[in-house]
Design a protein around this motif. Structure first.
Motif, PDB file in Angstrom:
ATOM      1  N   GLY A  33       0.820  -1.208   0.000  1.00  0.00           N
ATOM      2  CA  GLY A  33       0.000   0.000   0.000  1.00  0.00           C
ATOM      3  C   GLY A  33       0.855   1.259   0.000  1.00  0.00           C
ATOM      4  O   GLY A  33       0.584   2.205  -0.735  1.00  0.00           O
ATOM      5  N   LEU A  34       1.900   1.238   0.808  1.00  0.00           N
ATOM      6  CA  LEU A  34       2.803   2.395   0.881  1.00  0.00           C
ATOM      7  C   LEU A  34       3.412   2.702  -0.489  1.00  0.00           C
ATOM      8  O   LEU A  34       3.449   3.866  -0.922  1.00  0.00           O
ATOM      9  N   CYS A  35       3.880   1.666  -1.159  1.00  0.00           N
ATOM     10  CA  CYS A  35       4.543   1.878  -2.457  1.00  0.00           C
ATOM     11  C   CYS A  35       3.538   2.188  -3.563  1.00  0.00           C
ATOM     12  O   CYS A  35       3.854   2.931  -4.498  1.00  0.00           O
ATOM     13  N   LEU A  36       2.335   1.632  -3.477  1.00  0.00           N
ATOM     14  CA  LEU A  36       1.287   1.996  -4.438  1.00  0.00           C
ATOM     15  C   LEU A  36       0.934   3.474  -4.291  1.00  0.00           C
ATOM     16  O   LEU A  36       0.738   4.181  -5.276  1.00  0.00           O
ATOM     17  N   ALA A  37       0.840   3.932  -3.054  1.00  0.00           N
ATOM     18  CA  ALA A  37       0.444   5.318  -2.808  1.00  0.00           C
ATOM     19  C   ALA A  37       1.564   6.290  -3.143  1.00  0.00           C
ATOM     20  O   ALA A  37       1.315   7.437  -3.502  1.00  0.00           O
ATOM     21  N   HIS A  38       2.796   5.829  -3.009  1.00  0.00           N
ATOM     22  CA  HIS A  38       3.952   6.705  -3.207  1.00  0.00           C
ATOM     23  C   HIS A  38       4.897   6.062  -4.216  1.00  0.00           C
ATOM     24  O   HIS A  38       5.820   5.341  -3.839  1.00  0.00           O
ATOM     25  N   PRO A  39       4.682   6.327  -5.488  1.00  0.00           N
ATOM     26  CA  PRO A  39       5.473   5.663  -6.527  1.00  0.00           C
ATOM     27  C   PRO A  39       6.959   6.030  -6.470  1.00  0.00           C
ATOM     28  O   PRO A  39       7.756   5.405  -7.158  1.00  0.00           O
ATOM     29  N   GLY A  40       7.319   6.987  -5.638  1.00  0.00           N
ATOM     30  CA  GLY A  40       8.736   7.291  -5.430  1.00  0.00           C
ATOM     31  C   GLY A  40       9.432   6.232  -4.603  1.00  0.00           C
ATOM     32  O   GLY A  40      10.659   6.246  -4.472  1.00  0.00           O
ATOM     33  N   LEU A  41       8.664   5.299  -4.038  1.00  0.00           N
ATOM     34  CA  LEU A  41       9.214   4.217  -3.215  1.00  0.00           C
ATOM     35  C   LEU A  41       8.998   2.880  -3.922  1.00  0.00           C
ATOM     36  O   LEU A  41       7.985   2.673  -4.576  1.00  0.00           O
ATOM     37  N   VAL A  42       9.955   1.979  -3.709  1.00  0.00           N
ATOM     38  CA  VAL A  42       9.824   0.668  -4.327  1.00  0.00           C
ATOM     39  C   VAL A  42      10.369  -0.397  -3.378  1.00  0.00           C
ATOM     40  O   VAL A  42      11.327  -0.154  -2.650  1.00  0.00           O
ATOM     41  N   ARG A  43       9.715  -1.551  -3.356  1.00  0.00           N
ATOM     42  CA  ARG A  43      10.210  -2.673  -2.545  1.00  0.00           C
ATOM     43  C   ARG A  43      11.327  -3.360  -3.307  1.00  0.00           C
ATOM     44  O   ARG A  43      11.194  -3.633  -4.500  1.00  0.00           O
ATOM     45  N   VAL A  44      12.425  -3.667  -2.634  1.00  0.00           N
ATOM     46  CA  VAL A  44      13.551  -4.329  -3.301  1.00  0.00           C
ATOM     47  C   VAL A  44      14.020  -5.519  -2.459  1.00  0.00           C
ATOM     48  O   VAL A  44      13.669  -5.650  -1.289  1.00  0.00           O
ATOM     49  N   GLY A  45      14.825  -6.374  -3.093  1.00  0.00           N
ATOM     50  CA  GLY A  45      15.388  -7.545  -2.415  1.00  0.00           C
ATOM     51  C   GLY A  45      14.538  -8.780  -2.640  1.00  0.00           C
ATOM     52  O   GLY A  45      13.397  -8.694  -3.096  1.00  0.00           O
ATOM     53  N   ASP A  46      15.116  -9.930  -2.305  1.00  0.00           N
ATOM     54  CA  ASP A  46      14.435 -11.201  -2.556  1.00  0.00           C
ATOM     55  C   ASP A  46      13.104 -11.276  -1.820  1.00  0.00           C
ATOM     56  O   ASP A  46      12.101 -11.711  -2.373  1.00  0.00           O
ATOM     57  N   ASP A  47      13.102 -10.881  -0.556  1.00  0.00           N
ATOM     58  CA  ASP A  47      11.830 -10.936   0.177  1.00  0.00           C
ATOM     59  C   ASP A  47      11.132  -9.575   0.176  1.00  0.00           C
ATOM     60  O   ASP A  47      10.151  -9.389   0.861  1.00  0.00           O
ATOM     61  N   ARG A  48      11.677  -8.656  -0.599  1.00  0.00           N
ATOM     62  CA  ARG A  48      11.069  -7.321  -0.781  1.00  0.00           C
ATOM     63  C   ARG A  48      10.847  -6.612   0.543  1.00  0.00           C
ATOM     64  O   ARG A  48       9.920  -5.847   0.690  1.00  0.00           O
ATOM     65  N   ARG A  49      11.726  -6.846   1.493  1.00  0.00           N
ATOM     66  CA  ARG A  49      11.620  -6.201   2.795  1.00  0.00           C
ATOM     67  C   ARG A  49      12.638  -5.059   2.946  1.00  0.00           C
ATOM     68  O   ARG A  49      13.091  -4.747   4.047  1.00  0.00           O
ATOM     69  N   ALA A  50      12.998  -4.489   1.827  1.00  0.00           N
ATOM     70  CA  ALA A  50      13.713  -3.216   1.865  1.00  0.00           C
ATOM     71  C   ALA A  50      12.968  -2.268   0.933  1.00  0.00           C
ATOM     72  O   ALA A  50      12.398  -2.685  -0.071  1.00  0.00           O
ATOM     73  N   ILE A  51      12.947  -1.001   1.333  1.00  0.00           N
ATOM     74  CA  ILE A  51      12.280   0.035   0.535  1.00  0.00           C
ATOM     75  C   ILE A  51      13.374   0.967   0.025  1.00  0.00           C
ATOM     76  O   ILE A  51      14.261   1.369   0.793  1.00  0.00           O
ATOM     77  N   ALA A  52      13.325   1.270  -1.264  1.00  0.00           N
ATOM     78  CA  ALA A  52      14.327   2.166  -1.843  1.00  0.00           C
ATOM     79  C   ALA A  52      13.624   3.252  -2.639  1.00  0.00           C
ATOM     80  O   ALA A  52      12.428   3.152  -2.921  1.00  0.00           O
ATOM     81  N   ARG A  53      14.373   4.299  -2.971  1.00  0.00           N
ATOM     82  CA  ARG A  53      13.835   5.310  -3.869  1.00  0.00           C
ATOM     83  C   ARG A  53      13.739   4.714  -5.264  1.00  0.00           C
ATOM     84  O   ARG A  53      14.597   3.948  -5.691  1.00  0.00           O
ATOM     85  N   SER A  54      12.680   5.034  -5.972  1.00  0.00           N
ATOM     86  CA  SER A  54      12.479   4.411  -7.282  1.00  0.00           C
ATOM     87  C   SER A  54      13.379   5.025  -8.343  1.00  0.00           C
ATOM     88  O   SER A  54      13.550   4.448  -9.413  1.00  0.00           O
ATOM     89  N   THR A  55      13.952   6.178  -8.043  1.00  0.00           N
ATOM     90  CA  THR A  55      14.926   6.747  -8.976  1.00  0.00           C
ATOM     91  C   THR A  55      16.264   6.039  -8.778  1.00  0.00           C
ATOM     92  O   THR A  55      16.562   5.535  -7.699  1.00  0.00           O
ATOM     93  N   LYS A  56      17.057   6.027  -9.833  1.00  0.00           N
ATOM     94  CA  LYS A  56      18.351   5.350  -9.778  1.00  0.00           C
ATOM     95  C   LYS A  56      19.260   6.066  -8.771  1.00  0.00           C
ATOM     96  O   LYS A  56      19.293   7.286  -8.714  1.00  0.00           O
ATOM     97  N   MET A  57      19.983   5.295  -7.964  1.00  0.00           N
ATOM     98  CA  MET A  57      20.925   5.866  -7.009  1.00  0.00           C
ATOM     99  C   MET A  57      21.975   6.676  -7.771  1.00  0.00           C
ATOM    100  O   MET A  57      22.557   6.201  -8.739  1.00  0.00           O
TER     101      MET A  57
END
Lengths: 331, 331
Positions: free
Chosen positions: A18-42
């Protein structure tokens, strides 16, 4: 305790979705997707700033991922530290080739897992540094301040470290400003009622209908005293006095955070802030851009905390620098 | 119910003092200082946008005073409408010589007092127009939509009317966009637990530990049904279905507000939002800039509401226009 949830086993993942759907600037990353990163490239050459901790504290931790704040964040189950894997995922996501600052609260599990993740990162050639939030003055005496827990005041360090990293500073500089911010930040809270971990049979702790606990931690850790509730002004006076007893020499300007632990309404936060502002003014301190609201919560826990960050020119300027995440926008 | 307050008789005034201390862009005006205005001088030739209502709903009402939103706001005691005097004070503060739109929820006391204040304003040569928020679909059938109460969706009308006024539109144009926004906005809430008026002996209403009330109003007005609590996704499905049954023809884009009534945590709001987004997507609707958080509360009331504003090009563009108040910053 009633909650608007589905299967408690899916609580964290549905919340992150829900957080990432509401805020497309955030994205779940990693195998279990339990890290949140900025959706723009580092950005290459930029120091990464990472945090992490257990779920149940929104906006902390994941809500502070954004420009001028965190680059990535590892997130665990409710009130449980993130796994080593999630810490690695967050560090990897925040790696722009200039090293990564790991900035999180002083809790055993979080420390252990970030330490391991940092060792793995080193094997991959990614330098990391660790700075721990230790702002809760109720959790240890001043002479043992390194034993203190990290609570709401951590977000001041997110802001200064995030701003300096955005300006292109080196890893040691970013770590130094984070440590300085932590060293100049103090928090004290008062708890009125408990939260409940989703799926748990009972609230996290109990407290009588007419009692409050002064200094309780954000997971219900024991505080300084438990007594009958008192008028807000008396509580604020005691909170401010305790914090000012540790005022760094020469400090004349402060950032203030009056934080809801969850269910305490804005109205009450402003009543608390009113008295805090009076007391700080009487102490000769100038308040800079106060924050009032739910910034670091424990789900529906009742109560509030007051954090002061004693400023110098550098921290004040970095707190005012542009930043933008789902819960905090500056400039 | 424990509260972090002082004498309940001072609750509203201390809260307003704290709000204005924390946000120097706001100032208390009028003889009893129960209107909040922008601290900058009202721009001559700009239509004023005013709201008002009872205390206890922060960020509503006073928290939405700011650039591109409200120019002033009258505020009453907890859950009591503002006095005629306070409505007059708000209208006077928002008078830039181009008329004032009074935009507030459809409640009897508020209507009566704003109507009287509008008549006094007319004697002073200040033209006013009234638009009522009527977004709560639980409060009357679609064919009697003018009888519906105003709840969280009112803030969409603040935003469009405020933006158009900022652009220099005439009073009738500002009133028209506010009415169009209200006409295209629908809200439904679910209540889990009550709030308590400061100083009252007991909560505002009671609800069993395992029950919820679907469609309850923000002051505890009766809803559509009261049953055992259900999974969040089921509740969202019912909420969205009821709202979509009133979708205006041709609407393909929606603004969404998932609002905490007070104590419901961000985590749960994101779980609700996740399902709402899935359902809206399945219905072929595109979500624009969702809002998730405590935007319109009843102090520590537990529960949440979902508001949809069915957009057209004009409302979408006005929702995206720059705005800034203590609780909402756009652009």
């Amino acid at each position: 305790m009633k909650k608007l949830i589905n299967d408690p086993a899916n609580y964290v993942d549905e919340m992150l979705d829900g957080l990432c759907l509401a805020h497309p600037g955030l994205v779940r990353v990693g195998d279990d997707r339990r890290a949140i990163a900025r959706s723009t490239k580092m950005r290459q050459g930029k120091v990464g700033v990472v945090s992490g901790g257990g779920s149940g504290h929104l906006p902390l931790f994941t809500g502070y991922v954004g420009r001028g704040l965190l680059d990535a964040c590892a997130i665990g189950n409710v009130f449980e530290g993130p796994t080593i894997n999630s810490c690695q995922d967050a560090i990897a996501a925040a790696n722009g080739g200039a090293g990564v600052l790991c900035l999180f609260g002083n809790y055993g599990g979080d420390k252990m897992n970030f330490e391991m993740a940092g060792e793995f990162a080193a094997m991959d050639g990614v330098e990391t540094r660790t700075v721990l939030g230790t702002d809760d003055i109720a959790s240890a005496k001043p002479e043992e301040s390194q034993k203190r827990r990290g609570v709401a005041g951590l977000i001041f360090a997110y802001k200064t470290a995030g701003a300096l990293a955005e300006q292109g500073a080196r890893l040691d500089e970013v770590a130094t400003i984070a440590q300085k911010t932590v060293d100049r930040t103090r928090t004290i809270g008062v708890a009125l009622s408990s939260c409940q971990i989703p799926g748990a049979a009972s609230p996290n702790f109990t407290i009588a209908d007419d009692e409050i606990e002064f200094g309780m931690g954000i997971h219900g850790e024991p505080g300084i005293w438990r007594h009958k509730i008192r008028p807000a002004d008396e509580l604020v006076d005691e909170m401010i006095s305790l914090i000012l007893a540790e005022k760094p020499e020469g400090a004349s300007r402060v950032a203030v955070l009056v934080n809801s632990l969850g269910s305490t309404p804005f109205e009450e936060l402003f009543i608390l802030y009113r008295r805090a502002a009076q007391r700080l003014d009487a102490a000769g301190l100038t308040i800079v851009n106060p924050l009032i609201g739910p910034y670091v919560t424990s789900m529906e826990m009742g109560g509030a905390s007051i954090s002061l960050c004693f400023l110098d020119d550098e921290t004040e300027s970095l707190l005012a620098a542009p930043a933008e995440c789902p819960f905090w926008k500056v400039g």
